[in-house]
Scaffold this motif. Sequence first.
Motif, PDB file in Angstrom:
ATOM      1  N   LYS A 173      10.060 -20.357 -13.578  1.00 28.70           N
ATOM      2  CA  LYS A 173       9.771 -21.476 -14.473  1.00 28.70           C
ATOM      3  C   LYS A 173       9.088 -22.582 -13.685  1.00 28.70           C
ATOM      4  O   LYS A 173       8.028 -23.047 -14.052  1.00 28.70           O
ATOM      5  CB  LYS A 173      11.048 -22.015 -15.104  1.00 28.70           C
ATOM      6  CG  LYS A 173      11.748 -21.028 -16.002  1.00 28.70           C
ATOM      7  CD  LYS A 173      13.054 -21.599 -16.503  1.00 28.70           C
ATOM      8  CE  LYS A 173      13.868 -20.508 -17.177  1.00 28.70           C
ATOM      9  NZ  LYS A 173      15.247 -20.887 -17.352  1.00 28.70           N
ATOM     10  N   ASN A 174       9.739 -23.005 -12.625  1.00 31.99           N
ATOM     11  CA  ASN A 174       9.220 -24.072 -11.772  1.00 31.99           C
ATOM     12  C   ASN A 174       9.188 -23.591 -10.330  1.00 31.99           C
ATOM     13  O   ASN A 174      10.139 -22.983  -9.853  1.00 31.99           O
ATOM     14  CB  ASN A 174      10.103 -25.319 -11.871  1.00 31.99           C
ATOM     15  CG  ASN A 174      10.092 -25.887 -13.263  1.00 31.99           C
ATOM     16  OD1 ASN A 174       9.044 -26.230 -13.789  1.00 31.99           O
ATOM     17  ND2 ASN A 174      11.258 -25.983 -13.872  1.00 31.99           N
ATOM     18  N   ILE A 175       8.087 -23.879  -9.646  1.00 36.17           N
ATOM     19  CA  ILE A 175       7.911 -23.491  -8.255  1.00 36.17           C
ATOM     20  C   ILE A 175       7.766 -24.765  -7.430  1.00 36.17           C
ATOM     21  O   ILE A 175       7.088 -25.713  -7.838  1.00 36.17           O
ATOM     22  CB  ILE A 175       6.663 -22.595  -8.084  1.00 36.17           C
ATOM     23  CG1 ILE A 175       6.775 -21.344  -8.963  1.00 36.17           C
ATOM     24  CG2 ILE A 175       6.435 -22.226  -6.630  1.00 36.17           C
ATOM     25  CD1 ILE A 175       7.957 -20.449  -8.654  1.00 36.17           C
ATOM     26  N   LEU A 176       8.385 -24.755  -6.277  1.00 39.75           N
ATOM     27  CA  LEU A 176       8.338 -25.909  -5.396  1.00 39.75           C
ATOM     28  C   LEU A 176       6.907 -26.213  -4.977  1.00 39.75           C
ATOM     29  O   LEU A 176       6.139 -25.329  -4.634  1.00 39.75           O
ATOM     30  CB  LEU A 176       9.188 -25.640  -4.147  1.00 39.75           C
ATOM     31  CG  LEU A 176       9.292 -26.774  -3.132  1.00 39.75           C
ATOM     32  CD1 LEU A 176      10.067 -27.949  -3.728  1.00 39.75           C
ATOM     33  CD2 LEU A 176       9.971 -26.275  -1.873  1.00 39.75           C
ATOM     34  N   GLY A 177       6.572 -27.481  -5.006  1.00 44.55           N
ATOM     35  CA  GLY A 177       5.268 -27.945  -4.551  1.00 44.55           C
ATOM     36  C   GLY A 177       5.447 -29.257  -3.818  1.00 44.55           C
ATOM     37  O   GLY A 177       6.484 -29.911  -3.916  1.00 44.55           O
ATOM     38  N   LYS A 178       4.442 -29.653  -3.057  1.00 41.36           N
ATOM     39  CA  LYS A 178       4.559 -30.894  -2.296  1.00 41.36           C
ATOM     40  C   LYS A 178       3.190 -31.527  -2.158  1.00 41.36           C
ATOM     41  O   LYS A 178       2.192 -30.831  -1.984  1.00 41.36           O
ATOM     42  CB  LYS A 178       5.139 -30.621  -0.914  1.00 41.36           C
ATOM     43  CG  LYS A 178       5.463 -31.861  -0.127  1.00 41.36           C
ATOM     44  CD  LYS A 178       6.189 -31.514   1.148  1.00 41.36           C
ATOM     45  CE  LYS A 178       6.555 -32.791   1.889  1.00 41.36           C
ATOM     46  NZ  LYS A 178       7.247 -32.507   3.119  1.00 41.36           N
ATOM     47  N   ALA A 223       8.840 -33.159  -2.112  1.00 41.65           N
ATOM     48  CA  ALA A 223       8.683 -31.933  -2.882  1.00 41.65           C
ATOM     49  C   ALA A 223       9.018 -32.170  -4.350  1.00 41.65           C
ATOM     50  O   ALA A 223       9.899 -32.948  -4.687  1.00 41.65           O
ATOM     51  CB  ALA A 223       9.593 -30.855  -2.304  1.00 41.65           C
ATOM     52  N   THR A 224       8.300 -31.485  -5.206  1.00 43.06           N
ATOM     53  CA  THR A 224       8.552 -31.544  -6.645  1.00 43.06           C
ATOM     54  C   THR A 224       8.439 -30.148  -7.216  1.00 43.06           C
ATOM     55  O   THR A 224       7.848 -29.255  -6.611  1.00 43.06           O
ATOM     56  CB  THR A 224       7.522 -32.455  -7.360  1.00 43.06           C
ATOM     57  OG1 THR A 224       6.217 -31.930  -7.116  1.00 43.06           O
ATOM     58  CG2 THR A 224       7.610 -33.887  -6.876  1.00 43.06           C
ATOM     59  N   ASP A 225       8.993 -29.946  -8.400  1.00 47.14           N
ATOM     60  CA  ASP A 225       8.849 -28.672  -9.103  1.00 47.14           C
ATOM     61  C   ASP A 225       7.574 -28.699  -9.932  1.00 47.14           C
ATOM     62  O   ASP A 225       7.225 -29.708 -10.529  1.00 47.14           O
ATOM     63  CB  ASP A 225      10.039 -28.426 -10.026  1.00 47.14           C
ATOM     64  CG  ASP A 225      11.272 -27.954  -9.277  1.00 47.14           C
ATOM     65  OD1 ASP A 225      11.113 -27.496  -8.127  1.00 47.14           O
ATOM     66  OD2 ASP A 225      12.374 -28.038  -9.834  1.00 47.14           O
ATOM     67  N   ASN A 226       6.879 -27.565  -9.967  1.00 44.55           N
ATOM     68  CA  ASN A 226       5.657 -27.422 -10.740  1.00 44.55           C
ATOM     69  C   ASN A 226       5.842 -26.263 -11.714  1.00 44.55           C
ATOM     70  O   ASN A 226       6.201 -25.162 -11.309  1.00 44.55           O
ATOM     71  CB  ASN A 226       4.467 -27.136  -9.820  1.00 44.55           C
ATOM     72  CG  ASN A 226       4.182 -28.299  -8.909  1.00 44.55           C
ATOM     73  OD1 ASN A 226       3.526 -29.233  -9.305  1.00 44.55           O
ATOM     74  ND2 ASN A 226       4.705 -28.249  -7.688  1.00 44.55           N
ATOM     75  N   ALA A 227       5.575 -26.499 -12.982  1.00 40.48           N
ATOM     76  CA  ALA A 227       5.745 -25.468 -14.007  1.00 40.48           C
ATOM     77  C   ALA A 227       4.719 -24.353 -13.815  1.00 40.48           C
ATOM     78  O   ALA A 227       3.532 -24.616 -13.660  1.00 40.48           O
ATOM     79  CB  ALA A 227       5.610 -26.085 -15.386  1.00 40.48           C
ATOM     80  N   VAL A 228       5.186 -23.105 -13.809  1.00 42.65           N
ATOM     81  CA  VAL A 228       4.298 -21.946 -13.715  1.00 42.65           C
ATOM     82  C   VAL A 228       4.534 -20.966 -14.863  1.00 42.65           C
ATOM     83  O   VAL A 228       3.839 -19.963 -14.970  1.00 42.65           O
ATOM     84  CB  VAL A 228       4.446 -21.198 -12.368  1.00 42.65           C
ATOM     85  CG1 VAL A 228       3.973 -22.059 -11.222  1.00 42.65           C
ATOM     86  CG2 VAL A 228       5.858 -20.713 -12.155  1.00 42.65           C
ATOM     87  N   GLY A 229       5.514 -21.235 -15.708  1.00 42.52           N
ATOM     88  CA  GLY A 229       5.806 -20.351 -16.830  1.00 42.52           C
ATOM     89  C   GLY A 229       7.014 -20.830 -17.588  1.00 42.52           C
ATOM     90  O   GLY A 229       7.675 -21.783 -17.187  1.00 42.52           O
ATOM     91  N   TRP A 230       7.311 -20.183 -18.718  1.00 39.33           N
ATOM     92  CA  TRP A 230       8.467 -20.609 -19.517  1.00 39.33           C
ATOM     93  C   TRP A 230       9.689 -19.741 -19.279  1.00 39.33           C
ATOM     94  O   TRP A 230      10.656 -19.800 -20.016  1.00 39.33           O
ATOM     95  CB  TRP A 230       8.140 -20.679 -21.005  1.00 39.33           C
ATOM     96  CG  TRP A 230       7.607 -19.401 -21.590  1.00 39.33           C
ATOM     97  CD1 TRP A 230       8.297 -18.244 -21.806  1.00 39.33           C
ATOM     98  CD2 TRP A 230       6.290 -19.162 -22.028  1.00 39.33           C
ATOM     99  NE1 TRP A 230       7.490 -17.294 -22.339  1.00 39.33           N
ATOM    100  CE2 TRP A 230       6.235 -17.837 -22.498  1.00 39.33           C
ATOM    101  CE3 TRP A 230       5.143 -19.927 -22.076  1.00 39.33           C
ATOM    102  CZ2 TRP A 230       5.077 -17.280 -23.006  1.00 39.33           C
ATOM    103  CZ3 TRP A 230       4.004 -19.353 -22.584  1.00 39.33           C
ATOM    104  CH2 TRP A 230       3.982 -18.054 -23.041  1.00 39.33           C
ATOM    105  N   GLY A 231       9.640 -18.902 -18.258  1.00 40.23           N
ATOM    106  CA  GLY A 231      10.802 -18.089 -17.915  1.00 40.23           C
ATOM    107  C   GLY A 231      10.678 -16.666 -18.407  1.00 40.23           C
ATOM    108  O   GLY A 231       9.638 -16.230 -18.887  1.00 40.23           O
ATOM    109  N   ARG A 232      11.766 -15.942 -18.282  1.00 45.02           N
ATOM    110  CA  ARG A 232      11.819 -14.530 -18.665  1.00 45.02           C
ATOM    111  C   ARG A 232      11.660 -14.397 -20.178  1.00 45.02           C
ATOM    112  O   ARG A 232      12.239 -15.160 -20.940  1.00 45.02           O
ATOM    113  CB  ARG A 232      13.163 -13.945 -18.218  1.00 45.02           C
ATOM    114  CG  ARG A 232      13.291 -12.463 -18.404  1.00 45.02           C
ATOM    115  CD  ARG A 232      14.628 -11.939 -17.877  1.00 45.02           C
ATOM    116  NE  ARG A 232      14.768 -12.239 -16.447  1.00 45.02           N
ATOM    117  CZ  ARG A 232      15.763 -12.971 -15.946  1.00 45.02           C
ATOM    118  NH1 ARG A 232      16.681 -13.490 -16.729  1.00 45.02           N
ATOM    119  NH2 ARG A 232      15.823 -13.187 -14.652  1.00 45.02           N
ATOM    120  N   THR A 233      10.862 -13.402 -20.579  1.00 39.25           N
ATOM    121  CA  THR A 233      10.605 -13.175 -22.001  1.00 39.25           C
ATOM    122  C   THR A 233      10.806 -11.700 -22.326  1.00 39.25           C
ATOM    123  O   THR A 233      10.278 -10.830 -21.634  1.00 39.25           O
ATOM    124  CB  THR A 233       9.150 -13.562 -22.350  1.00 39.25           C
ATOM    125  OG1 THR A 233       8.920 -14.905 -21.950  1.00 39.25           O
ATOM    126  CG2 THR A 233       8.885 -13.421 -23.825  1.00 39.25           C
TER     127      THR A 233
END
Length: 158
Positions: free
Chosen positions: A114-119, A130-140
């Motif tokens: 859902k969220n991947i660490l970014g900086k 560091a902050t979280d970055n959205a890469v998807g809405w999770g398992r589907t």
Amino acid sequence: LMLTYNVSKQMHIQTGAQMEGFSKLASNAFNWSTDASVNASYNFEKLKSKVSMYYKYNGKFVFYSADYDETGSLETINENFLDKYHYLDLIITKWFFKDNIEISTGIKNVFDNKNILGKGSSGPHSGEGATDNAVGWGRTFFVQMQFNLSHERKSTPN
């Protein structure tokens, strides 16, 4: 780079890799990001079905952003990153009625990204740390049905 290997009539494997390099303006130093993928499928001809797996590794991705002052002049160039992560889809497909109906079910984003660490670098607009970055809405989980409505017409003599 993409390689396809047909292990047998039923089993197919495709692998790929990609490298991207990014640099700051007027710099010869590059930050490289590596991505890799593996796709595999196995056909069960007698059962008229197929099992597929789609995997992708996304390497650490470095990118740049800029801060500008009130007049629009460049103040700083910030180095940012998105941490590495893995992505996997699993799908089962079955064909019915002379292959005119296809039903697939499966799981997308098995690893539940859902969220991947970014900086980002420090700057007046980029923030620090560091902050979280959205890469998807999770398992589907999904079920999909497709219909083939075409048919062959017999040609008529003129």
